[in-house]
Motif scaffolding. Structure first.
Motif, PDB file in Angstrom:
ATOM      1  N   VAL A 207       0.883  -1.171   0.000  1.00 17.81           N
ATOM      2  CA  VAL A 207       0.000   0.000   0.000  1.00 17.81           C
ATOM      3  C   VAL A 207       0.922   1.223   0.000  1.00 17.81           C
ATOM      4  CG1 VAL A 207      -1.818  -1.238   1.223  1.00 17.81           C
ATOM      5  CG2 VAL A 207      -0.128   0.045   2.539  1.00 17.81           C
ATOM      6  N   LEU A 208       0.367   2.418  -0.169  1.00 18.85           N
ATOM      7  CA  LEU A 208       1.230   3.600  -0.265  1.00 18.85           C
ATOM      8  C   LEU A 208       1.387   4.282   1.090  1.00 18.85           C
ATOM      9  CD1 LEU A 208       0.073   5.223  -3.629  1.00 18.85           C
ATOM     10  CD2 LEU A 208       1.816   3.472  -3.215  1.00 18.85           C
ATOM     11  N   ASP A 209       2.624   4.735   1.354  1.00 15.82           N
ATOM     12  CA  ASP A 209       2.820   5.552   2.557  1.00 15.82           C
ATOM     13  C   ASP A 209       2.593   7.030   2.209  1.00 15.82           C
ATOM     14  OD1 ASP A 209       5.124   6.555   1.390  1.00 15.82           O
ATOM     15  OD2 ASP A 209       6.521   5.557   2.767  1.00 15.82           O
ATOM     16  N   ALA A 210       2.829   7.918   3.157  1.00 23.47           N
ATOM     17  CA  ALA A 210       2.491   9.341   2.971  1.00 23.47           C
ATOM     18  C   ALA A 210       3.231   9.970   1.787  1.00 23.47           C
ATOM     19  CB  ALA A 210       2.799  10.099   4.251  1.00 23.47           C
ATOM     20  N   ALA A 211       4.420   9.425   1.465  1.00 26.36           N
ATOM     21  CA  ALA A 211       5.211   9.978   0.360  1.00 26.36           C
ATOM     22  C   ALA A 211       4.977   9.213  -0.941  1.00 26.36           C
ATOM     23  CB  ALA A 211       6.691   9.939   0.722  1.00 26.36           C
ATOM     24  N   GLY A 212       4.076   8.238  -0.906  1.00 25.40           N
ATOM     25  CA  GLY A 212       3.760   7.483  -2.120  1.00 25.40           C
ATOM     26  C   GLY A 212       4.654   6.269  -2.325  1.00 25.40           C
ATOM     27  N   GLN A 213       5.430   5.893  -1.315  1.00 23.93           N
ATOM     28  CA  GLN A 213       6.285   4.706  -1.425  1.00 23.93           C
ATOM     29  C   GLN A 213       5.484   3.452  -1.066  1.00 23.93           C
ATOM     30  OE1 GLN A 213       9.388   4.718  -2.709  1.00 23.93           O
ATOM     31  NE2 GLN A 213       8.817   6.866  -3.022  1.00 23.93           N
ATOM     32  N   PRO A 214       5.684   2.345  -1.811  1.00 24.62           N
ATOM     33  CA  PRO A 214       4.970   1.111  -1.450  1.00 24.62           C
ATOM     34  C   PRO A 214       5.512   0.505  -0.155  1.00 24.62           C
ATOM     35  CG  PRO A 214       6.305   0.804  -3.458  1.00 24.62           C
ATOM     36  CD  PRO A 214       6.522   2.215  -3.005  1.00 24.62           C
ATOM     37  N   VAL A 215       4.614   0.207   0.782  1.00 24.24           N
ATOM     38  CA  VAL A 215       5.018  -0.394   2.071  1.00 24.24           C
ATOM     39  C   VAL A 215       4.071  -1.569   2.369  1.00 24.24           C
ATOM     40  CG1 VAL A 215       6.003   1.695   3.104  1.00 24.24           C
ATOM     41  CG2 VAL A 215       3.545   1.270   3.318  1.00 24.24           C
ATOM     42  N   PRO A 216       4.518  -2.518   3.188  1.00 23.17           N
ATOM     43  CA  PRO A 216       3.602  -3.625   3.560  1.00 23.17           C
ATOM     44  C   PRO A 216       2.407  -3.080   4.334  1.00 23.17           C
ATOM     45  CG  PRO A 216       5.866  -4.064   4.260  1.00 23.17           C
ATOM     46  CD  PRO A 216       5.838  -2.647   3.790  1.00 23.17           C
ATOM     47  N   ILE A 217       1.308  -3.808   4.301  1.00 23.45           N
ATOM     48  CA  ILE A 217       0.132  -3.363   5.048  1.00 23.45           C
ATOM     49  C   ILE A 217       0.374  -3.527   6.556  1.00 23.45           C
ATOM     50  CG2 ILE A 217      -1.547  -3.898   3.228  1.00 23.45           C
ATOM     51  CD1 ILE A 217      -2.313  -6.295   5.121  1.00 23.45           C
TER      52      ILE A 217
END
Ligand SMILES: NC(=O)c1ccc[n+]([C@@H]2O[C@H](COP(=O)([O-])OP(=O)(O)OC[C@H]3O[C@@H](n4cnc5c(N)ncnc54)[C@H](OP(=O)(O)O)[C@@H]3O)[C@@H](O)[C@H]2O)c1
Length: 282
Positions: A207-217
């Motif tokens: 999913v996306l973090d605040a900066a738009g980087q993909p991170v695990p849920i």
């Protein structure tokens, strides 16, 4: 039927024999398992996703299982790509009966920290990623008096901290389904929404973090989760019965009840639970 296309698998057995379905975001996760079950129940399915390698791997797996399957690499937030996606169903199988708009990007970011562009990306994937495939498919679904299912979330029915754009997008498409049901009643098309609760995820889901980087849920207690196959079964039953709304799981229905009748208590539980989960898993 256009010349040169395969017939929908009328000889196949199952509740969906002879039907042709497009499932967006079906190279992985719930979309893939829903597509698999549709195939097992006799439908021909067009798979979709943005990752060429994963999409082709899923297509090959389905083909090896003997399913009637095609695939189309398409970003569903791009209208021209959606026209190509729907065209794949028509060119390959000659008709379209079922559209499931499942593709979605989620987030793990608080509103105050989010880049505006990330908010737009999450919202677009959930709203235009639903509107554009439907717009392209509408003439063909009208011909077959077909079925449209928007895959939504329990969080469309109430808010969820760290999910602002996602919840807003899912809520928007619930309302859209209601409007279209009224506006297009004469077409005979079924418009339904399935509100999914916590479900097991593919390990590689991001999913996306605040900066738009993909991170695990964010981690979730396993006992709260349904399997993808269970959710796929409920989605197919929803389509078969042409239901307007399906809320998955007793927990999901309880959340809706509490938020409707005891909204302050609902908010208190959500805040307390998210605080506790953050403490345990972050
Ligand atoms: N899992 C849960 O607990 C849960 C709970 C409530 C609701 N839901 C809903 O259930 C649906 C499926 O979720 P999931 O858990 O299976 O997620 P997932 O594993 O991330 O699957 C989503 C799929 O959509 C694709 N996708 C995303 N944006 C796309 C785009 N613009 N164009 C084409 N494909 C796109 C993704 O592929 P790429 O990003 O690689 O392109 C991926 O294949 C979603 O609508 C989600 O909101 C899930």
């Amino acid at each position: 039927m256009p010349p040169g296309c395969l017939a929908a698998p009328a000889g196949s057995k199952g509740v969906f024999a002879g039907k042709v379905a497009v499932v967006t975001g079906s190279e992985s996760g719930i979309g893939r398992e829903t597509a698999r079950l549709l195939c097992q129940q006799g439908a021909a399915v067009v798979l979709n996703g943005r990752n060429a390698e994963r999409l082709e791997a899923t297509r090959q797996e389905f083909e090896a299982a003997g399913f009637a399957v095609a695939s189309c690499l398409a970003d569903v937030t791009d209208y021209a790509a959606c026209e190509t996606l729907i065209d794949t169903a028509i060119r390959t199988f000659g008709q379209l009966d079922i559209l499931i708009t499942n593709a979605s990007i989620s987030q793990r970011a608080y509103f105050a920290d989010m880049q505006p562009e990330v908010f737009r990306q999450v919202l677009d994937s959930n709203v235009y990623g639903t509107v554009y495939p439907l717009k392209a498919a509408l003439p063909y679904l009208t011909q077959t008096k077909g079925s449209v299912t928007f895959i939504s979330s329990i969080s469309a029915l109430n808010g969820m901290p760290s999910g602002s754009a996602y919840c807003a997008g899912k809520a928007a498409v619930s309302n859209l389904a209601h409007t279209l049901r009224l506006e297009l009643a004469a077409t005979g098309i079924h418009f339904g929404v399935v509100h999914i609760g916590f479900t097991q995820n593919d390990p590689e889901k991001r999913v996306l973090d605040a900066a738009g980087q993909p991170v695990p849920i964010a981690h979730r207690p396993p006992r709260w989760q349904k399997t993808q196959a269970e959710v796929a079964g409920i989605i197919l039953s929803h389509i078969r019965r042409r239901r307007q709304r399906t809320v998955i799981s007793a927990l999901g229905r309880l959340i809706v009840l509490v938020h409707t009748w005891l909204p302050r208590l609902g908010d208190w539980i959500v805040l307390r639970t998210t605080r506790r989960l953050r403490h345990f898993y972050e």
